[in-house]
Structures are given as C-alpha cells and as structure tokens.
Motif scaffolding. Structure first.
Motif, mmCIF file in Angstrom:
data_model
loop_
_atom_site.group_PDB
_atom_site.id
_atom_site.type_symbol
_atom_site.label_atom_id
_atom_site.label_comp_id
_atom_site.label_asym_id
_atom_site.label_seq_id
_atom_site.Cartn_x
_atom_site.Cartn_y
_atom_site.Cartn_z
ATOM 1 N N UNK A 255 0.812 -1.222 0.000
ATOM 2 C CA UNK A 255 0.000 0.000 0.000
ATOM 3 C C UNK A 255 0.844 1.270 0.000
ATOM 4 N N UNK A 256 2.039 1.180 0.579
ATOM 5 C CA UNK A 256 2.905 2.351 0.693
ATOM 6 C C UNK A 256 4.285 2.073 0.097
ATOM 7 N N UNK A 257 5.008 3.151 -0.192
ATOM 8 C CA UNK A 257 6.371 2.986 -0.693
ATOM 9 C C UNK A 257 7.299 2.604 0.457
ATOM 10 N N UNK A 258 8.472 2.068 0.100
ATOM 11 C CA UNK A 258 9.456 1.694 1.124
ATOM 12 C C UNK A 258 9.851 2.912 1.962
ATOM 13 N N UNK A 259 9.976 4.049 1.304
ATOM 14 C CA UNK A 259 10.344 5.278 2.019
ATOM 15 C C UNK A 259 9.277 5.669 3.035
ATOM 16 N N UNK A 260 8.009 5.578 2.635
ATOM 17 C CA UNK A 260 6.901 5.938 3.529
ATOM 18 C C UNK A 260 6.838 4.995 4.734
ATOM 19 N N UNK A 261 7.037 3.700 4.470
ATOM 20 C CA UNK A 261 7.013 2.713 5.563
ATOM 21 C C UNK A 261 8.185 2.966 6.523
ATOM 22 N N UNK A 264 7.517 5.986 8.682
ATOM 23 C CA UNK A 264 6.439 5.728 9.649
ATOM 24 C C UNK A 264 6.943 4.901 10.828
ATOM 25 N N UNK A 265 7.628 3.800 10.541
ATOM 26 C CA UNK A 265 8.127 2.918 11.607
ATOM 27 C C UNK A 265 9.200 3.625 12.429
ATOM 28 N N UNK A 266 10.093 4.348 11.759
ATOM 29 C CA UNK A 266 11.170 5.055 12.448
ATOM 30 C C UNK A 266 10.641 6.144 13.374
ATOM 31 N N UNK A 267 9.559 6.792 12.962
ATOM 32 C CA UNK A 267 8.962 7.860 13.779
ATOM 33 C C UNK A 267 8.353 7.308 15.058
ATOM 34 N N UNK A 268 7.774 6.117 14.975
ATOM 35 C CA UNK A 268 7.065 5.544 16.120
ATOM 36 C C UNK A 268 7.906 4.591 16.959
ATOM 37 N N UNK A 269 9.021 4.127 16.411
ATOM 38 C CA UNK A 269 9.855 3.170 17.145
ATOM 39 C C UNK A 269 11.310 3.581 17.032
ATOM 40 N N UNK A 270 12.113 3.275 18.037
ATOM 41 C CA UNK A 270 13.529 3.640 18.043
ATOM 42 C C UNK A 270 14.349 2.584 17.297
ATOM 43 N N UNK A 271 14.139 2.540 15.987
ATOM 44 C CA UNK A 271 14.857 1.568 15.154
ATOM 45 C C UNK A 271 15.478 2.325 13.987
ATOM 46 N N UNK A 272 16.683 1.972 13.618
ATOM 47 C CA UNK A 272 17.371 2.693 12.550
ATOM 48 C C UNK A 272 16.637 2.526 11.220
ATOM 49 N N UNK A 273 16.705 3.570 10.399
ATOM 50 C CA UNK A 273 16.039 3.538 9.092
ATOM 51 C C UNK A 273 16.625 2.455 8.193
ATOM 52 N N UNK A 274 17.913 2.231 8.345
ATOM 53 C CA UNK A 274 18.569 1.214 7.512
ATOM 54 C C UNK A 274 17.984 -0.170 7.778
#
Length: 287
Positions: A255-261, A264-274
């Motif tokens: 439903x979403x692009x890899x960048x959008x996902x 979203x996940x990085x904003x809500x959780x303390x996990x690196x974007x990589x």
C-alpha cells in the motif's frame, strides 16, 4: 431498571486526614478540603502563622497544633491518643500535600501501626503543576530535596542521570547556583525548567538547555521546583525489528512505498532507518 447509587464520601469518620492546601493562590483549595478542615477537632500544621492566613480566609476555627520536623516525634504520643479517643484530626503543610518532602511520614506510619484510619484529601501539587507545563515526558521520577553535602549530592546526581525519564526535584534559591555546574556535568544534552512562585503573582517558568546554563545573577525568590527533560535517545543504536513491527510492515508493503514505511516505523519506534529499509526491500524481492 437498575439505579446506580452515588458513592458516599465517608468524611465523618474518625481518623487522620491528610489535606492538601494551596501552593500559592489561596483559591486553589477544594470544597472537600475546606469541609474537612472545618470538621476537624485539631489541625496539625508546620507554621501556625502561615496556616492561619488560609484558615482565616475560609473561616475555619479548628484548633491548631504546631507540627514541624523539629517536634513531630515529640508530638507523636499525644496525637495518637487523640486519634484513639475518636477525634477527627487533619494534617496540613505550609503548601501542597503533607508528608511529601514535608512532615507527616512519621505520624502516618504510627497510625498504620495503631490501625488508625488515614484518609487523603488530594489537591494542589507543585510537582504535577511543574511537569504539566514542562513539555517533557509525563513519565518522571520525583526526588524531593537534593542532599546538602557535596559528595552525597554528586553521588545522587550521577545515579539520577542514568534514568531515561524526566526528573523533578526541589531546591532552595540559596543553593541553586552551587548545583548548576553539577547539573551541566551530569545532564548534558537535556533541557531544564525552573519553576518559581507557582500560582502566585510573580509566577515564572525559566526554560533553558542545560549546556547553556549560567548562575543566576540575582538570587531567585521562593523555593524552586526544577524539571529536567527525559534522556535523548540515539535512534541509530536502538533495537532491531520486533515480530509485531514485521507484521505491520507486511500489511503496509503493498500500500505504501518503502520510504513511507521506513519513515512511519522510524517515527514511532527507536529503530534505525537502515534496518527498516533492508527488511522492506527483502519483502519486495520475495514478492
């Protein structure tokens, strides 16, 4: 038809009432607190002169007993006997909630030993007021007054600096400049709010970065309630994706692009974007 009965406040019971009083503005008192104080045979207070200002305003005629840190142990047997005889007694401090960084804990514990009922009458709190306007995490640790002795102070600040959440403490205006260098050493990178005269005419909130702190040029008036922000987390050194994170990504991947996902996940959780990006890419390649 079921009629729910209204809860009855048992404010006529004999026992010790811990009544919170205004921390500044005398209007900040509850109707219940006034009623309890009027019903009390005796009111235990730190400074009768300070308490009299409040009690006179609300026409409270109960007898006062001076009860401060220098005589609370001496008063203990007398007060316990009065409580055992069926008297209603209220305990107040000069401001705020009694027994929290104020006299009261000794009496409360003696009441517990003697099976005497203890009833809290909640109200104003400098701690809650300060945290509410800080803009920092609502998860906080309240310390009370910092130690006077230098080595004890250094030991405590070092321990407190390890907590991730906000920190609240009280300090007198005469001691604040002595503590500022130690705050900068232990809480670098965090923010601070000095709260003074809360709810009074000259109420003031001083907000600064701890690294920019300088001694007060003029000694502030009134006891300070100090709030230090939560510890800033480094997202790039945080945890890996959990199973629940992976389930969410699987639902979003079409439903979403890899960048959008990733954002979203990085904003809500303390996990690196990589970490997030690589997992999304793996899912895309599998499909």
């Amino acid at each position: 038809m079921i009629i729910k009965s209204k809860p009855i406040l048992k404010d006529n019971e004999n026992g010790l009432y811990l009544v919170s009083t205004p921390i500044g503005n005398l209007k900040d008192i509850t109707f219940r607190a006034i009623e309890i104080l009027k019903k009390s045979s005796y009111i235990l207070c730190e400074d009768t002169r300070v308490s009299k200002n409040l009690l006179d305003k609300y026409d409270i005629k109960s007898k006062l007993i001076s009860n401060h840190k220098f005589n609370e142990t001496k008063n203990l047997n007398k007060i316990i006997e009065l409580l055992k005889s069926g008297e209603i007694i209220s305990l107040i401090s000069d401001a705020g909630t009694p027994s929290i960084s104020d006299p009261g804990a000794i009496l409360v514990n003696e009441c517990i030993k003697n099976d005497i009922k203890i009833i809290p009458i909640p109200g104003p709190s400098a701690v809650a007021a300060a945290v509410s306007i800080s803009g920092f995490s609502e998860k906080f640790f309240f310390y009370g007054f910092l130690p006077d002795k230098k080595q004890n102070l250094l030991n405590e600040l070092k321990k407190l600096s390890k907590f991730d959440n906000s920190l609240v403490f009280f300090i007198s205006p005469k001691k604040i400049n002595k503590v500022i260098p130690d705050l900068k050493t232990n809480f670098s990178g965090r923010k601070i709010v000095f709260c003074r005269e809360i709810s009074k005419l000259y109420e003031e909130f001083i907000r600064q970065n701890i690294d920019d702190l300088k001694p007060f040029v003029k000694e502030p008036k009134g006891e300070l309630t100090v709030v230090i922000s939560e510890k800033k987390k480094d997202k790039n050194t945080s945890q890996v994706l959990s199973e629940s994170d992976k389930i969410i990504i699987n639902k979003m991947i079409n439903k979403l692009s890899i960048k959008e996902i990733t954002n979203f996940i990085n904003h809500n959780r303390d996990i690196s974007k990589k970490e997030i990006y690589n997992y999304c890419l793996k899912l895309k390649n599998e499909k």
